[in-house]
Design a protein around this motif. Structure first.
Motif, short mmCIF file in Angstrom:
data_model
loop_
_atom_site.label_atom_id
_atom_site.label_comp_id
_atom_site.label_asym_id
_atom_site.label_seq_id
_atom_site.Cartn_x
_atom_site.Cartn_y
_atom_site.Cartn_z
N SER A 79 0.93 -1.19 0.06
CA SER A 79 0.07 -0.01 -0.02
C SER A 79 0.77 1.31 -0.06
O SER A 79 2.04 1.11 0.12
CB SER A 79 -0.84 0.10 1.27
OG SER A 79 -2.03 0.92 0.94
N SER A 80 0.40 2.53 -0.05
CA SER A 80 0.91 3.58 -0.24
C SER A 80 2.36 3.86 0.16
O SER A 80 3.45 3.99 -0.41
CB SER A 80 0.13 4.93 0.13
OG SER A 80 -1.16 4.54 -0.84
N SER A 84 6.12 3.52 -1.73
CA SER A 84 6.99 4.85 -1.76
C SER A 84 8.65 4.20 -1.39
O SER A 84 9.42 4.43 -2.27
CB SER A 84 6.62 5.73 -0.79
OG SER A 84 5.44 6.48 -1.22
N ASN A 104 -0.58 -1.80 -5.88
CA ASN A 104 -0.61 -0.87 -4.79
C ASN A 104 -1.77 -0.76 -4.48
O ASN A 104 -2.92 -0.13 -5.32
CB ASN A 104 0.21 0.53 -5.23
CG ASN A 104 0.24 1.53 -4.26
OD1 ASN A 104 -0.44 1.32 -3.20
ND2 ASN A 104 0.45 2.57 -4.73
N VAL A 106 -4.18 1.75 -2.63
CA VAL A 106 -3.95 2.84 -2.36
C VAL A 106 -4.74 3.52 -0.90
O VAL A 106 -5.95 3.16 -1.09
CB VAL A 106 -4.07 4.01 -3.32
CG1 VAL A 106 -3.70 5.55 -2.99
CG2 VAL A 106 -3.38 3.64 -4.74
N ASP A 121 -2.01 8.69 -5.04
CA ASP A 121 -0.70 7.95 -5.75
C ASP A 121 -0.51 8.13 -7.22
O ASP A 121 0.28 7.38 -7.90
CB ASP A 121 -0.36 6.55 -5.37
CG ASP A 121 -0.19 6.64 -3.87
OD1 ASP A 121 -0.42 7.32 -3.04
OD2 ASP A 121 -0.11 5.43 -3.27
N ASP A 170 -7.44 0.65 -4.99
CA ASP A 170 -7.65 1.55 -3.72
C ASP A 170 -8.21 0.55 -2.60
O ASP A 170 -8.42 -0.48 -2.81
CB ASP A 170 -8.39 2.88 -3.88
CG ASP A 170 -9.74 2.30 -4.53
OD1 ASP A 170 -10.52 1.96 -3.63
OD2 ASP A 170 -10.08 3.09 -5.40
#
Length: 352
Positions: A79-80, A84, A104, A106, A121, A170
């Motif tokens: 996830s977000s 990263s 991902n 989000v 994202d 998401d």
């Protein structure tokens, strides 16, 4: 396709990956996608696959890098905040031209944020979150059935173009349950042959393969980059996907992706009940973005209306498509707040 079964979003994507021939998964749990990791932990041993929980997302993406060098179908999910952390490794993977699939799911941000659905994202996914001139093919599914289908497609296009592919979901899509029909398992003997570049052991029968993004000669590195850019042009030419909904006579084009695309369809119906001819343009590939396909409504539409679970990121691509020819309105919610059809409709009527 088999009979439909009720399944959770993260688990639907995981099962679809297994059926697409993925046998190598490395990841680290993070809400709201931890069930995907848990599902892989249970299912991989059942089908002679490999599951490994890494000590971090940084470790996971570098395991993906190494595993992808073998030419096998590999995958990770996060996830977000975790995505990263993966950006440097993704840049390396893109530079090394390695097929791989990322998911991902989000959540709200920036920073640690929360665990609710968001779409903040988009820039990171479509503009390149890591360093260098690279791109990911990015899919934004609106339903679990579409997520299942795009998961299989992700592995196919990753192999076709030797590039990493991202499924940008998401938290709502990841946690919802819907009936889904799964495809049959692929015949692993029919998967693409990467023996011309993959590191599978020479058996003293060929020269060793070298997989790297490193080239200390700037002219040599430029030539590598030219090769990447030529491939991206082919992807733009061949791989754009989008949905057009009630746009034949639309004066208002609502542009939305993912689960917001589903909500936007309800808004279009509400608008038509009030005499406003609205329709929905839903990009399915967020990169390559269907600029020309959206731009064809420039003459027809009086207004473009972008709806996102963000401060407004995809709107920049919508504006590039419209090219100043028509007004582009926006409605967005942030921090994991999911906009309702009613509030989106109210904003639309205000703009109209």
């Amino acid at each position: 396709m088999a009979e439909k079964v009720m399944v959770k979003g993260t688990e639907a994507i995981a099962e679809a990956a297994l059926r697409a021939g993925c046998r190598l998964y490395y990841g680290y749990p993070i809400t709201p996608q931890s069930e995907l990791t848990e599902y892989m932990a249970r299912r991989m041993p059942e089908i002679d696959g490999t599951f490994l929980q890494a000590e971090s997302e940084v470790a996971a993406v570098n395991m993906i890098y190494g595993a992808a060098c073998t030419g096998k179908r590999v995958m990770t999910s996060t996830s977000s905040p975790g995505f990263s952390l993966m950006q440097e490794g993704i840049s390396y993977i893109a530079g090394a031209e390695l097929p791989s699939v990322f998911v991902n799911v989000v959540r709200g941000g920036p920073g640690l944020g929360d665990i609710q659905p968001a779409q903040g994202d988009y820039f990171q996914a479509t503009k390149g979150g890591g360093h260098g001139d690279y791109k990911l093919i990015v899919y934004g599914p609106e339903s679990l059935q579409e997520a299942v289908e795009l998961t299989g497609k992700s592995f196919d296009v990753a192999d076709k173009y030797r590039t990493p592919v991202l499924i940008l979901a998401d938290g709502m899509l990841g946690q919802m349950m819907e009936p889904v029909s799964f495809p049959d398992f692929v015949d692993e003997k029919e998967l693409p042959d990467h023996s011309d570049w993959a590191m599978t052991g020479t058996k003293m029968e060929r020269d060793a393969h070298r997989v790297t993004s490193f080239n200390i000669d700037p002219y040599g590195l430029e030539e590598m980059n030219k090769r990447y850019q030529a491939r991206y042009k082919e992807i733009i030419k061949n791989e754009k996907m989008y949905e057009e909904y009630m746009l034949e006579d639309a004066d208002v084009v609502i542009v939305a992706y993912g689960t917001i695309g589903r909500i936007a369809k309800s808004v279009a119906k509400m608008a038509r009940e009030k005499g406003v001819k609205a329709g929905v343009f839903r990009p399915i590939t967020l990169w390559p973005f269907p600029y020309e396909e959206l731009a064809k409504y420039n003459d027809q539409a009086k207004l473009f209306f972008t709806v996102e679970m963000s401060a407004g990121q995809m709107i920049e691509d919508v504006k590039l498509s419209v090219n100043g020819k028509k007004p582009v309105g926006f409605y967005g919610r942030m921090g994991g707040v999911v906009p309702t059809p009613g509030e989106i409709f109210a904003k639309l009527m205000e703009l109209v």
